[in-house]
Design a protein around this motif. Structure first.
Motif, PDB file in Angstrom:
ATOM      1  N   LEU A  93     -13.848  48.195 -45.145  1.00 17.65           N
ATOM      2  CA  LEU A  93     -15.075  48.987 -45.009  1.00 17.65           C
ATOM      3  C   LEU A  93     -15.859  48.997 -46.309  1.00 17.65           C
ATOM      4  O   LEU A  93     -17.089  48.975 -46.293  1.00 17.65           O
ATOM      5  CB  LEU A  93     -14.749  50.419 -44.585  1.00 17.65           C
ATOM      6  N   PHE A  96     -18.031  46.129 -46.341  1.00 16.76           N
ATOM      7  CA  PHE A  96     -19.173  46.333 -45.450  1.00 16.76           C
ATOM      8  C   PHE A  96     -20.219  47.220 -46.119  1.00 16.76           C
ATOM      9  O   PHE A  96     -21.424  46.979 -45.991  1.00 16.76           O
ATOM     10  CB  PHE A  96     -18.695  46.962 -44.136  1.00 16.76           C
ATOM     11  N   GLN A  99     -22.127  45.121 -48.668  1.00 14.47           N
ATOM     12  CA  GLN A  99     -22.968  44.076 -48.105  1.00 14.47           C
ATOM     13  C   GLN A  99     -24.075  44.611 -47.210  1.00 14.47           C
ATOM     14  O   GLN A  99     -25.155  44.012 -47.142  1.00 14.47           O
ATOM     15  CB  GLN A  99     -22.107  43.086 -47.316  1.00 14.47           C
ATOM     16  N   VAL A 100     -23.849  45.733 -46.527  1.00 12.62           N
ATOM     17  CA  VAL A 100     -24.806  46.182 -45.518  1.00 12.62           C
ATOM     18  C   VAL A 100     -25.362  47.580 -45.801  1.00 12.62           C
ATOM     19  O   VAL A 100     -26.547  47.742 -46.096  1.00 12.62           O
ATOM     20  CB  VAL A 100     -24.170  46.143 -44.106  1.00 12.62           C
ATOM     21  N   THR A 101     -24.509  48.601 -45.712  1.00  8.48           N
ATOM     22  CA  THR A 101     -25.053  49.969 -45.712  1.00  8.48           C
ATOM     23  C   THR A 101     -25.661  50.362 -47.055  1.00  8.48           C
ATOM     24  O   THR A 101     -26.633  51.118 -47.100  1.00  8.48           O
ATOM     25  CB  THR A 101     -23.977  51.003 -45.309  1.00  8.48           C
ATOM     26  N   LYS A 168     -14.083  38.533 -49.615  1.00  7.01           N
ATOM     27  CA  LYS A 168     -13.741  39.930 -49.916  1.00  7.01           C
ATOM     28  C   LYS A 168     -12.228  40.081 -50.040  1.00  7.01           C
ATOM     29  O   LYS A 168     -11.465  39.607 -49.192  1.00  7.01           O
ATOM     30  CB  LYS A 168     -14.277  40.847 -48.810  1.00  7.01           C
TER      31      LYS A 168
END
Length: 339
Positions: A93, A96, A99-101, A168
């Protein structure tokens, strides 16, 4: 040449040996963001529900609606940051989040800044031309401009997602910069400078516009004398709300962001300096996140339609239907004063 470039643009080589106080990063900040999430999701859900009962019949309403969407998207990123920072989930997570949120968070932050700048320009035009009306063509232009803001920020942000493309692992997800390619680090630094420019230009626009608006209102006060005194006090309060949001929420972070970014992309700081910049960045970032909870107060004080619709909803059980905003407001949907 390749080795030299890698040395110049690289996450700090000693990150693995540089540790920080886990109580601050794993306990205090997650608790602070949990508070913001609970308050923000409630207030912005209510704001969104109210706004989309109001027709988009002015630039003002169009820009406010875009702001509430941006704030709502920002708040949706908070749970990922909370779980990741508190280490309550697996390292996957965290990857993630990097990279995203985290990218979405910054994406929505600068969209909010841009729309608050546009709202201020609209308020200045309202102050100088109080009887100006919005034609269907001008409303379409405002919607096109709003779409352009979203597309431009998306174009800047998307490469930060794509270029965080290293494999990752539990080790490298601890620092998001370790996931970026060499060009990803360069792009990250370029975007930071662009975002700094966006902020300072908008801050200058807001300050200048409100100085000019205050001059217009002072002229009006001098003409109306006693009858203008109460109005003047109200206007000063509204000016304070906008300026306070920018100076409390955004200015500290933007003084911190450049040195912090350099600490992530260039090996120019020792461990203690990197830790100090990290805590300073996280503290000012929390203040920036606070913007999502303060914007609903701006809607309430600046937008008559929003206020009347909200009061109508809260008073329905008392059968007070006369407070409804739909179909009962004419003109600009803002308060009697231009702000």
């Amino acid at each position: 040449m390749a080795m030299k470039a890698t040395t110049q643009f690289s996450p700090s080589r000693n990150d693995s040996n540089c540790t920080s106080d886990s109580r601050i990063s794993q306990v205090i900040f997650p608790l602070l963001y949990t508070f913001l999430f609970l308050v923000g999701i409630t207030m912005n859900s209510l704001a969104m529900w109210v706004f989309f009962k109001i027709s988009s019949k002015s630039y003002f309403i169009i820009f406010l609606k875009n702001t509430v969407i941006s704030d709502f998207l920002m708040i949706l990123t908070f749970p990922f940051k909370i779980l990741s920072d508190a280490k309550l989930v697996s390292w996957v997570l965290r990857g993630f989040v990097c990279q995203v949120t985290q990218v979405v968070f910054y994406f929505t932050m600068y969209i909010s800044i841009l729309f608050l700048g546009l709202i201020t320009i609209d308020r200045y035009q309202k102050a100088t031309s109080p009887f100006r009306t919005s034609s269907p063509r001008s409303l379409l232009a405002a919607k096109v401009l709003s779409s352009a803001v979203w597309l431009a920020m998306f174009a800047l942000s998307l490469p930060n997602m794509i270029l965080s493309n290293k494999k990752k692992t539990p080790r490298n997800v601890r620092k998001c910069a370790l996931l970026k390619s060499e060009f990803g680090l360069v792009w990250h630094e370029i975007v930071n400078y662009i975002c700094q420019l966006i902020f300072w230009v908008n801050l200058a626009v807001i300050v200048v516009c409100y100085i000019l608006i205050s001059k217009e209102l002072y002229k009006s006060y001098k003409r109306t004398r006693c009858t203008g005194k109460a109005s003047k006090k109200t206007v000063n309060l509204k000016v304070f709300i906008i300026i306070a949001v920018f100076f409390v929420c955004f200015v500290p972070f933007h003084f911190t962001r450049i040195p912090y970014t350099l600490s992530q992309t260039r090996d120019v700081f020792d461990c203690s300096a990197r830790n100090a910049l990290f805590y300073l960045k996280e503290t000012t970032l929390w203040l920036t996140s606070l913007n999502a909870c303060l914007d609903p107060f701006i809607y309430f004080f600046l937008c008559k339609s929003f206020r009347k619709s909200l009061l109508d909803m809260l008073c329905k059980h008392r059968a007070v239907s006369g407070l409804g905003a739909q179909g009962k407001n004419e003109g600009d949907d803002s308060d009697e004063t231009p702000l």
